[in-house]
Enzyme design. Structure first.
Site, PDB file in Angstrom:
ATOM      1  N   GLU A 263      69.443 -40.166 -35.169  1.00 42.81           N
ATOM      2  CA  GLU A 263      70.820 -38.796 -35.955  1.00 42.81           C
ATOM      3  C   GLU A 263      71.378 -39.350 -37.477  1.00 42.81           C
ATOM      4  O   GLU A 263      71.605 -40.953 -37.788  1.00 42.81           O
ATOM      5  CB  GLU A 263      71.952 -38.861 -35.193  1.00 42.81           C
ATOM      6  CG  GLU A 263      72.891 -37.705 -36.091  1.00 42.81           C
ATOM      7  CD  GLU A 263      73.920 -37.468 -35.025  1.00 42.81           C
ATOM      8  OE1 GLU A 263      74.660 -36.996 -35.205  1.00 42.81           O
ATOM      9  OE2 GLU A 263      74.356 -38.589 -34.240  1.00 42.81           O
TER      10      GLU A 263
ATOM     11  N   LYS B 146      71.125 -29.030 -33.674  1.00 48.35           N
ATOM     12  CA  LYS B 146      72.576 -29.144 -33.155  1.00 48.35           C
ATOM     13  C   LYS B 146      73.211 -28.174 -32.620  1.00 48.35           C
ATOM     14  O   LYS B 146      73.462 -27.143 -33.867  1.00 48.35           O
ATOM     15  CB  LYS B 146      73.119 -30.319 -33.567  1.00 48.35           C
ATOM     16  CG  LYS B 146      74.318 -30.641 -32.521  1.00 48.35           C
ATOM     17  CD  LYS B 146      74.921 -31.803 -32.927  1.00 48.35           C
ATOM     18  CE  LYS B 146      75.428 -32.630 -31.698  1.00 48.35           C
ATOM     19  NZ  LYS B 146      76.647 -33.459 -32.445  1.00 48.35           N
TER      20      LYS B 146
ATOM     21  N   CYS C  46      73.890 -36.366 -30.206  1.00 51.77           N
ATOM     22  CA  CYS C  46      74.191 -37.431 -30.107  1.00 51.77           C
ATOM     23  C   CYS C  46      75.050 -36.801 -28.633  1.00 51.77           C
ATOM     24  O   CYS C  46      74.073 -37.182 -27.535  1.00 51.77           O
ATOM     25  CB  CYS C  46      75.211 -36.792 -31.394  1.00 51.77           C
ATOM     26  SG  CYS C  46      77.053 -37.695 -30.840  1.00 51.77           S
TER      27      CYS C  46
END
Length: 521
Positions: A267, A335, A387
């Site tokens: 990330e 995301k 994440c």
């Protein structure tokens, strides 16, 4: 009650509740003492028996404060090291978050005491798992949700892990609450019948461990490399730091180009906007395509559309076959589950002035779509997560497809230092691989970087806090687990069934008590 009576000092109960809650944190990684969870939750059930609702609710809150406070102490590292705030404000923020999470056990005990006062069996074995499951469901989506430290994850190495591909982690949590209630019931009633029931329950599900819900495809094995740069997160956009980080990742990756089919960076491995890095990305794309290697990387995508700026935390694929990289290509993931106060400000109008006053650094990311296409990487389909998205079981399952070859999770856990946070994160990621029956490629900036097989087992791992590359040949799988097919449908059916049993029992007790009252009258 055996251990406590009505005259037991309330302060002693509260202190004991905190200690018992803290014990539960030992069941999660890196400790993995899964029995600690049963001891902890059974202790909560014991402490709240024969208590008034107000007293029991406070005990539930203290248990939650101990459970979440010790289990998630790693948040202090992130807040203290990267918020640039005074220590007193950092402590206040941690206390507030822990207090918020502790409200869920408080609500659980309040409902239990209100709805289940007449039958110990109905309270401990029937109603408890129903109420806890509903409470955890709400915890998983309020303010985008934060389902960290759910009980079922403790069984990734435990005797109940076989249930995960059948009905998911939530079903394991349901069963653990039922087992805890059975233990307390046996102690209270001084009988072993409930313990025998627990033993039979565990034994009956044991054959699930040996069942194969997927088929390996060795003929489609692929060589992959996960690059762990071990760089610190950027708090400010410093061009020198940016150059050093890019040099680190290219230095580690260049020897692999042409030798590995897939290279994965974590990330925000490119800590700049995609638009600013067009020359770098185009240069890398050309070099990768010539050599036959595909790169998957985290990057920030800030774009101007419809008179507004939209900023996405993004996974980008470049060097993918014969199609050159171009900005705004569709082979990307944005995301969806954003971190409250880290990636967006909830209740923005109310809290924006407060965060500005305390100079809390905030990122205002845009939420990506809930359902997104699979990433196409070197001829393979990947279901991605960024994440902490990997902890959202419903989201991963809803984005999963029968044609998925691998699960992919990239993260930057450098925010949490040398704490339990990265290991707990990995523990939850392993559960996703087990539930969906697919290998998971788990790439992080400074560890834990691993490859997890379709049984949720770690097959390859490299040390934390080192600039290293994990290389392996990974075999994709096919086939659908029952959980991949039906999701949480099964556990909600069981929840409804238990709720009906509780309602019938409640009505029968009410009728019996009413009959006795009339006879006495």
């Amino acid at each position: 009650m055996i251990f406590f009576n009505k005259n037991c000092d309330q302060w002693f109960r509260l202190c004991l509740a905190w200690i018992v809650g803290a014990i539960g944190a030992l069941s999660f990684s890196p400790y993995d003492y899964w029995l600690a969870l049963l001891i902890s939750f059974s202790g909560l059930q014991c402490l709240t028996l024969n208590c008034a609702t107000r007293q029991a609710s406070i005990i539930g809150f203290m248990w939650g404060f101990g459970f979440f406070g010790t289990g998630m102490y790693w948040l202090c590292i992130s807040i203290d090291a990267f918020s640039e705030l005074p220590a007193i404000i950092n402590l206040f923020a941690m206390v507030m978050l822990t207090g918020y999470l502790a409200l869920y056990p408080l609500i659980f005990i309040s409902l239990l005491n209100t709805l289940c006062t007449k039958s110990l069996f109905l309270r401990l074995i029937v109603a408890s798992p129903v109420i806890w499951h509903i409470i955890e469901f709400f915890r998983s989506f309020v303010m985008t949700g934060f389902p960290w430290l759910q009980f079922g994850y403790t069984q990734i190495n435990g005797p109940l892990k076989g249930i995960a591909p059948l009905m998911g982690e939530e079903a394991i949590t349901f069963l653990l609450v039922t087992i805890s209630g059975s233990v307390v019931y046996s102690i209270e009633k001084r009988q072993i019948l409930a313990i025998v029931f627990v033993i039979l329950l565990v034994l009956l599900q044991w054959p699930l461990h040996s069942m194969n819900w997927f088929v390996s495809l060795p003929e489609r094995a692929v060589d992959v490399a996960l690059v762990q740069g071990n760089t610190l997160p950027l708090l400010k956009w410093d061009p020198n730091d940016l150059v050093n980080i890019l040099n680190t990742y290219t230095r580690l990756s260049n020897p692999l180009i042409g030798k590995k089919s897939i290279i994965i960076w974590p990330e925000s491995a490119i800590p700049d906007t995609e638009k600013n890095q067009q020359l770098f990305l185009q240069d890398q794309d050309q070099k990768l395509r010539i050599a036959g290697t595909t790169l998957v990387t985290g990057i920030i995508d800030s774009r101007f559309e419809n008179n507004n700026y939209y900023t996405y935390n993004t996974i980008l694929v470049i060097g993918n076959g014969s199609n050159p990289y171009r900005y705004l290509s569709n082979n990307r993931y944005q995301k969806n589950h954003l971190v409250p106060f880290g990636e967006y400000v909830p209740f923005k109008a109310l809290l924006q002035s407060l965060t500005a006053f305390f100079k809390i650094p905030m990122s205002m990311f845009t939420q990506g779509a809930y359902i997104q296409p699979q990433l196409r990487v070197a001829g393979y389909n990947m279901t991605p997560a960024l994440c902490y998205e990997v902890i959202f079981t419903r989201k991963m399952r809803d984005n999963f497809r029968p044609e998925t070859d691998f699960l992919l999770a990239i993260s930057n856990d450098a925010w949490f230092g040398d704490s339990n946070g990265p290991w707990q994160h990995l523990q939850m990621a392993r559960m996703r691989a087990l539930e969906l029956g697919r290998p998971l490629l788990y790439s992080t900036n400074n560890g834990v970087t691993t490859i997890i097989n379709a049984r949720g087992e770690i097959t390859h791992i490299i040390p934390q806090f080192e600039s290293r590359v994990l290389t392996a040949t990974v075999v994709p799988t096919t086939g659908l687990t029952p959980y991949a097919r039906f999701g949480n449908f099964g556990i909600w059916v069981i929840t409804l069934l238990f709720a009906v049993i509780w309602l019938i029992g409640f009505l029968r007790l009410s009728v019996c008590n009413s009959t006795v009252y009339h006879k006495i009258s």
